[in-house]
Enzyme design. Sequence first.
Site: not given
Length: 514
Positions: A158, A218, A258, A289, A291
């Site tokens: 990030e 990432n 996400h 990650e 979702d």
Amino acid sequence: MSSNPSQHKKRTRIALLPAAALLLVGGTVFVQSTGPAVAAETTLRAAAAKAGLFFGVAASPGRLSSIVGQEFNQLTPENDMKPSTIATSSGALQNTGAADTLVNHAQSNNMVVRGHTMVWHSQAGSLQGANQATLNTFIGNALTRWGNRIAYWDVVNEALEDNNTGRRRTQWPHTLNRDANGDGDFFDSTDTDVIRDSFIRAKQVVQQNSLSTKLCINDYDVEGLTVQGGTANRKANALYDIVRTYRQYIDCVGFQSHFNDNPNSIISNDLQANIQRFADLGVEVHLTEVDIDDDLSNNDIGQGQADNYRKVVRACLNVARCTGITVWGISDSESWRSSERGLLFTGGNGNYQRKAAYTAVLDELNKGRTISPTTPPVTPTTPPVSPTSTPVPPTTPPVTPSDPPVSPSVSPSSPQPPAGCSASVSLNSWTGGFVATVRVTAGSAPINGWSVGLTLPNGATVSNSWNSTATGTSGAVRFSNVSYNGRIAAGQSTEFGFQGTGTATGITPTCTAS
Ligand code: G3I
């Protein structure tokens, strides 16, 4: 897809190998079978392995129920390898018990581990505010603590600002950055860049300890080429520039994925194209990650979410170098975003029920990869940086400002013929070395093979190359296509690269098609 019978036979044979063997050849190109039906796999991990990728989950020691090893073949510690848990203020390790539990569990269940994460503005704990030397100490300690038991590490997490600005974050560790010439980037030889210096250190540790661990960057909101409304995804573009510039140190890119209804977090139709452009740099791409907010599709909790999962999984399957997908937790109730019900299971405490999204993912994985013939498969390992190109010894802190790569400079393309091919080169140079990325473009007709010649200046030598077969190391050198990237459709391109010592300024590639 090619209908070459011998190729089809070879792929069919590979597809019948056991799942464990298939995982080792991650990225193998599969075609949907036209022959007798092969029984569908009944777990995510088996279906993924057959398609040549891993399917993983984020976990904590308290959530290691049997479903973890049954359904997933990759594990990411959700919180237990973050500096807030394992780093001291001097970069030493502490409290590694939970991380060890996760690594041991993964190993005994034949799962690959992704270390998460080293250099991050959040959950930094005692490392918060550390200088580069301390970060480097921590990087070395974390890498060597688990060695090859960790297949992938998120070295930098990030690094980019929110709200699609395309800028770096400004909080620590990015306060270490210095844009010496004020041109808005941190790529110049006089600049300081925490991303570059952290990856250089990590790559050194990998090489000096002969590790096979791959080093990843990432981030989130980098998934599509565009964001809502068709605006360019500047954050994705910024990440692309970073990976391209520091390609020699970076092996893999994580798109966190996400997905929700934030304008910058949507599932765009150009997700696959964005995965592809990173893959074309030669790095592995992972959806790290995943979702998916259940109300993305007009509150259709069941089918709408399932369709969105299908779309995301398909985008990865369609790119050979997209070699892994990880969901950020097992069940909705145990997710960091439980109210958005973004995962594949309901239930909790080891008692889980499959959702429609689970069935959709399993079904899509079982369809396997359908990849165009020009898409290159995963190379087994990313070419290593030669020891001479990593300027700092292991115990000394980061690279000196005079050593780092400079911003890419693109030399003029060779004239584009009506047919045949052309080539252009982009250089990242630093004192004593360079990486050249060469783009080969077919003319107005498709080509079946190519060869690029160029003359290196006196004193320059090729030390390694990727996505091509090199002939010669100095003076007049030549690079020819390898089996998977010779065929290029009219007007389309492929890329190869090489690393060298000395300087390559002014090289002019010439392309010959066959
Ligand atoms: O363990 C304590 C518990 O003892 C305490 O009672 C409770 C009170 O709030 O907190 C618990 O710790 C929480 C921890 O998750 C474990 O559940 C922290 O408060 C909470 O901040 C922490 O959140 C984690 C978050 O990162 C922190 O930024 C999430 O679990 C984790 O899923 C999330 O993961 C990040 C990735 O690392 C990077 N990408 C985004 C992703 C989601 O934010």
